[in-house]
Design a protein around this motif. Sequence first.
Motif, PDB file in Angstrom:
ATOM      1  N   GLU A  95     -33.430   7.830  32.919  1.00 49.76           N
ATOM      2  CA  GLU A  95     -32.180   8.272  33.517  1.00 49.76           C
ATOM      3  C   GLU A  95     -31.150   7.147  33.534  1.00 49.76           C
ATOM      4  O   GLU A  95     -31.459   6.001  33.874  1.00 49.76           O
ATOM      5  CB  GLU A  95     -32.432   8.759  34.951  1.00 49.76           C
ATOM      6  CG  GLU A  95     -31.197   9.347  35.600  1.00 49.76           C
ATOM      7  CD  GLU A  95     -31.437   9.831  37.018  1.00 49.76           C
ATOM      8  OE1 GLU A  95     -30.437  10.037  37.725  1.00 49.76           O
ATOM      9  OE2 GLU A  95     -32.610   9.998  37.416  1.00 49.76           O
ATOM     10  N   GLY A 125     -30.379  14.208  40.220  1.00 46.48           N
ATOM     11  CA  GLY A 125     -30.518  12.834  39.751  1.00 46.48           C
ATOM     12  C   GLY A 125     -30.865  11.864  40.864  1.00 46.48           C
ATOM     13  O   GLY A 125     -30.921  12.214  42.056  1.00 46.48           O
ATOM     14  N   ASP A 128     -28.589  11.735  31.432  1.00 45.47           N
ATOM     15  CA  ASP A 128     -27.893  11.719  32.721  1.00 45.47           C
ATOM     16  C   ASP A 128     -27.986  13.082  33.399  1.00 45.47           C
ATOM     17  O   ASP A 128     -28.479  14.048  32.815  1.00 45.47           O
ATOM     18  CB  ASP A 128     -26.444  11.254  32.562  1.00 45.47           C
ATOM     19  CG  ASP A 128     -25.569  12.191  31.745  1.00 45.47           C
ATOM     20  OD1 ASP A 128     -25.690  13.429  31.870  1.00 45.47           O
ATOM     21  OD2 ASP A 128     -24.716  11.672  30.992  1.00 45.47           O
ATOM     22  N   TYR A 129     -27.535  13.113  34.625  1.00 44.46           N
ATOM     23  CA  TYR A 129     -27.530  14.349  35.418  1.00 44.46           C
ATOM     24  C   TYR A 129     -26.100  14.681  35.822  1.00 44.46           C
ATOM     25  O   TYR A 129     -25.843  15.108  36.943  1.00 44.46           O
ATOM     26  CB  TYR A 129     -28.440  14.187  36.644  1.00 44.46           C
ATOM     27  CG  TYR A 129     -29.898  14.273  36.285  1.00 44.46           C
ATOM     28  CD1 TYR A 129     -30.610  15.449  36.462  1.00 44.46           C
ATOM     29  CD2 TYR A 129     -30.557  13.183  35.730  1.00 44.46           C
ATOM     30  CE1 TYR A 129     -31.941  15.539  36.104  1.00 44.46           C
ATOM     31  CE2 TYR A 129     -31.890  13.261  35.370  1.00 44.46           C
ATOM     32  CZ  TYR A 129     -32.577  14.441  35.560  1.00 44.46           C
ATOM     33  OH  TYR A 129     -33.890  14.536  35.201  1.00 44.46           O
TER      34      TYR A 129
END
Length: 136
Positions: free
Chosen positions: A80, A133, A125-126
């Motif tokens: 992430e 996230g 990514d979120y």
Amino acid sequence: MSDEESYELLGFDNALLAVGDLGAAVDFYERAGFSVGFRFDEAGIALLKVGGETPGILLRAEESLGHRSPPWHTPRLWLEVPDARAAARELAAAGITPLDEPFSGATGWTVEIADPWGNILGLTDYTKRPELGRRN
């Protein structure tokens, strides 16, 4: 183990990646933005830090492993990041060509890179689902 017995998965320890040259691998991953937690050349290993977590990516030198393109079935390790499209720009600036343009998914964007030995890492990514996230 019987059907009534089980074990508990507590979390990740380390992800191990085989590389043909430890020094070249450390250089590649440092250019990709990773920090080295430790390097033990005599054992042919180096640990890359991943955020503030204790586990990391353990690079293990395999002398017989040469440079290769990643085969389609290669497992992928995704990590992430706050913004995958920004990460793609930073990778390109560091001379690391992503496998493809960043692509959109259900939770955000992802860009994948391959090291010279065919190991694939994704930076995801979120941005579409920030509540899922780490930085929510």
